[in-house]
Design a protein around this motif. Sequence first.
Motif, PDB file in Angstrom:
ATOM      1  N   CYS A  41      47.843   0.931  64.957  1.00  0.00           N
ATOM      2  CA  CYS A  41      46.487   0.595  64.574  1.00  0.00           C
ATOM      3  C   CYS A  41      46.411   0.697  63.053  1.00  0.00           C
ATOM      4  CB  CYS A  41      45.534   1.586  65.247  1.00  0.00           C
ATOM      5  SG  CYS A  41      43.827   1.397  64.771  1.00  0.00           S
ATOM      6  N   ALA A  42      45.838  -0.310  62.400  1.00  0.00           N
ATOM      7  CA  ALA A  42      45.826  -0.309  60.939  1.00  0.00           C
ATOM      8  C   ALA A  42      44.677  -1.154  60.413  1.00  0.00           C
ATOM      9  CB  ALA A  42      47.150  -0.852  60.405  1.00  0.00           C
ATOM     10  N   GLY A  43      44.396  -0.993  59.139  1.00  0.00           N
ATOM     11  CA  GLY A  43      43.357  -1.786  58.515  1.00  0.00           C
ATOM     12  C   GLY A  43      43.522  -1.819  57.017  1.00  0.00           C
ATOM     13  N   ILE A  44      42.790  -2.717  56.410  1.00  0.00           N
ATOM     14  CA  ILE A  44      42.813  -2.855  54.964  1.00  0.00           C
ATOM     15  C   ILE A  44      41.793  -1.894  54.354  1.00  0.00           C
ATOM     16  CG2 ILE A  44      42.352  -4.448  53.055  1.00  0.00           C
ATOM     17  CD1 ILE A  44      43.240  -6.709  54.934  1.00  0.00           C
ATOM     18  N   VAL A  45      42.185  -1.255  53.284  1.00  0.00           N
ATOM     19  CA  VAL A  45      41.283  -0.343  52.586  1.00  0.00           C
ATOM     20  C   VAL A  45      40.467  -1.195  51.612  1.00  0.00           C
ATOM     21  CG1 VAL A  45      41.129   1.681  51.085  1.00  0.00           C
ATOM     22  CG2 VAL A  45      42.902   1.563  52.855  1.00  0.00           C
ATOM     23  N   ASP A  46      39.309  -1.648  52.090  1.00  0.00           N
ATOM     24  CA  ASP A  46      38.481  -2.534  51.281  1.00  0.00           C
ATOM     25  C   ASP A  46      37.007  -2.107  51.235  1.00  0.00           C
ATOM     26  OD1 ASP A  46      37.826  -3.103  53.888  1.00  0.00           O
ATOM     27  OD2 ASP A  46      38.104  -5.270  53.714  1.00  0.00           O
ATOM     28  N   LYS A  47      36.771  -0.853  51.572  1.00  0.00           N
ATOM     29  CA  LYS A  47      35.411  -0.318  51.541  1.00  0.00           C
ATOM     30  C   LYS A  47      35.404   0.909  50.628  1.00  0.00           C
ATOM     31  CE  LYS A  47      34.676  -1.955  56.220  1.00  0.00           C
ATOM     32  NZ  LYS A  47      36.005  -2.233  56.738  1.00  0.00           N
ATOM     33  N   ASP A  49      33.249   2.751  49.418  1.00  0.00           N
ATOM     34  CA  ASP A  49      32.311   3.832  49.719  1.00  0.00           C
ATOM     35  C   ASP A  49      32.752   4.685  50.904  1.00  0.00           C
ATOM     36  OD1 ASP A  49      31.858   1.364  51.066  1.00  0.00           O
ATOM     37  OD2 ASP A  49      29.961   2.131  51.847  1.00  0.00           O
ATOM     38  N   LEU A  50      33.882   4.307  51.552  1.00  0.00           N
ATOM     39  CA  LEU A  50      34.387   5.063  52.696  1.00  0.00           C
ATOM     40  C   LEU A  50      35.722   5.726  52.355  1.00  0.00           C
ATOM     41  CD1 LEU A  50      33.734   2.605  55.677  1.00  0.00           C
ATOM     42  CD2 LEU A  50      32.286   4.482  54.886  1.00  0.00           C
ATOM     43  N   SER A  51      35.966   6.900  52.938  1.00  0.00           N
ATOM     44  CA  SER A  51      37.253   7.583  52.764  1.00  0.00           C
ATOM     45  C   SER A  51      38.308   6.904  53.630  1.00  0.00           C
ATOM     46  CB  SER A  51      37.119   9.051  53.173  1.00  0.00           C
ATOM     47  OG  SER A  51      36.903   9.144  54.578  1.00  0.00           O
ATOM     48  N   LEU A  52      39.571   7.199  53.355  1.00  0.00           N
ATOM     49  CA  LEU A  52      40.652   6.672  54.202  1.00  0.00           C
ATOM     50  C   LEU A  52      40.437   7.083  55.653  1.00  0.00           C
ATOM     51  CD1 LEU A  52      43.876   7.266  52.054  1.00  0.00           C
ATOM     52  CD2 LEU A  52      42.676   5.107  52.476  1.00  0.00           C
ATOM     53  N   GLU A  53      39.982   8.317  55.852  1.00  0.00           N
ATOM     54  CA  GLU A  53      39.752   8.827  57.205  1.00  0.00           C
ATOM     55  C   GLU A  53      38.651   8.039  57.906  1.00  0.00           C
ATOM     56  OE1 GLU A  53      41.802  11.908  54.830  1.00  0.00           O
ATOM     57  OE2 GLU A  53      40.039  10.659  54.456  1.00  0.00           O
ATOM     58  N   GLU A  54      37.581   7.741  57.194  1.00  0.00           N
ATOM     59  CA  GLU A  54      36.485   6.967  57.797  1.00  0.00           C
ATOM     60  C   GLU A  54      36.937   5.543  58.138  1.00  0.00           C
ATOM     61  OE1 GLU A  54      32.518   8.902  55.793  1.00  0.00           O
ATOM     62  OE2 GLU A  54      33.861   7.748  54.485  1.00  0.00           O
ATOM     63  N   ILE A  55      37.725   4.958  57.264  1.00  0.00           N
ATOM     64  CA  ILE A  55      38.265   3.621  57.538  1.00  0.00           C
ATOM     65  C   ILE A  55      39.175   3.675  58.754  1.00  0.00           C
ATOM     66  CG2 ILE A  55      39.795   1.812  56.654  1.00  0.00           C
ATOM     67  CD1 ILE A  55      38.608   2.429  53.847  1.00  0.00           C
ATOM     68  N   ALA A  56      40.023   4.702  58.837  1.00  0.00           N
ATOM     69  CA  ALA A  56      40.934   4.848  59.975  1.00  0.00           C
ATOM     70  C   ALA A  56      40.155   4.979  61.278  1.00  0.00           C
ATOM     71  CB  ALA A  56      41.855   6.052  59.772  1.00  0.00           C
ATOM     72  N   CYS A  57      39.099   5.774  61.290  1.00  0.00           N
ATOM     73  CA  CYS A  57      38.288   5.932  62.502  1.00  0.00           C
ATOM     74  C   CYS A  57      37.654   4.611  62.911  1.00  0.00           C
ATOM     75  CB  CYS A  57      37.205   6.992  62.286  1.00  0.00           C
ATOM     76  SG  CYS A  57      37.869   8.664  62.214  1.00  0.00           S
ATOM     77  N   GLY A  58      37.204   3.839  61.942  1.00  0.00           N
ATOM     78  CA  GLY A  58      36.633   2.521  62.225  1.00  0.00           C
ATOM     79  C   GLY A  58      37.655   1.585  62.830  1.00  0.00           C
ATOM     80  N   PRO A  69      36.217  11.363  65.986  1.00  0.00           N
ATOM     81  CA  PRO A  69      35.599  12.002  64.815  1.00  0.00           C
ATOM     82  C   PRO A  69      36.603  12.116  63.675  1.00  0.00           C
ATOM     83  CG  PRO A  69      35.460  13.404  66.789  1.00  0.00           C
ATOM     84  CD  PRO A  69      36.355  12.261  67.112  1.00  0.00           C
ATOM     85  N   VAL A  70      36.110  11.969  62.466  1.00  0.00           N
ATOM     86  CA  VAL A  70      36.955  12.094  61.271  1.00  0.00           C
ATOM     87  C   VAL A  70      37.689  13.435  61.270  1.00  0.00           C
ATOM     88  CG1 VAL A  70      36.878  12.288  58.750  1.00  0.00           C
ATOM     89  CG2 VAL A  70      35.580  10.501  59.888  1.00  0.00           C
ATOM     90  N   THR A  71      37.037  14.471  61.750  1.00  0.00           N
ATOM     91  CA  THR A  71      37.629  15.811  61.730  1.00  0.00           C
ATOM     92  C   THR A  71      38.827  15.941  62.675  1.00  0.00           C
ATOM     93  OG1 THR A  71      35.982  16.519  63.357  1.00  0.00           O
ATOM     94  CG2 THR A  71      35.499  16.957  61.028  1.00  0.00           C
ATOM     95  N   ASP A  72      38.988  15.000  63.619  1.00  0.00           N
ATOM     96  CA  ASP A  72      40.126  15.044  64.540  1.00  0.00           C
ATOM     97  C   ASP A  72      41.392  14.430  63.948  1.00  0.00           C
ATOM     98  OD1 ASP A  72      38.397  16.204  66.331  1.00  0.00           O
ATOM     99  OD2 ASP A  72      38.577  14.648  67.873  1.00  0.00           O
ATOM    100  N   LEU A  73      41.252  13.671  62.866  1.00  0.00           N
ATOM    101  CA  LEU A  73      42.420  13.027  62.255  1.00  0.00           C
ATOM    102  C   LEU A  73      43.305  14.061  61.568  1.00  0.00           C
ATOM    103  CD1 LEU A  73      41.024   9.821  60.529  1.00  0.00           C
ATOM    104  CD2 LEU A  73      42.246   9.971  62.689  1.00  0.00           C
TER     105      LEU A  73
END
Length: 159
Positions: A41-47, A49-58, A69-73
């Motif tokens: 699972c992957a994505g581009i870091v293009d936001k 205003d969001l942390s890497l963790e928030e992008i990963a959760c999305g 939850p971000v805290t589970d990463l």
Amino acid sequence: AVYMCEVERHHPDVFQNQEKESFSRLEDPLPAVVGVTYELCAGIVDKPDLSLEEIACGEVLEECGYRVPVTDLRRITSYRSGVGVTGSRQTLFYVEVTDQMRTGEGGGQPEEGELIEVVEIPLEDSMKFAYDETLPKTMGVIFSFMWFQNNIAPKLPKK
């Protein structure tokens, strides 16, 4: 890119003596499945205003259908990929999911060209999968399976 490499491997004449504007159609095209790979699972870091963790959760939600939850990463490491082409930096996270965290089917966003099927690999088959050269996969998949076997699997209860 994977599909085009397979076209070149199976039909090397297609790319020889061809100008960029005049590629001919393949008389015997390869099936689209030859361009499909197993990936994390992957994505581009293009936001910004969001942390890497928030992008990963999305991305986990969008691609796999799990709300985490971000805290589970758990951050594993960052590394370079595509060093001969893009030199991009990737950050690998680990998260455990349960059926209760599933809120959708995943699959990505087809309107963005994503064609994602969520695949579950049984733990006992993971290293066989990682080393099976007939299954096209990224180095990130192999690395993550090895990391899991070294860091998580030894702590799991024995069956």
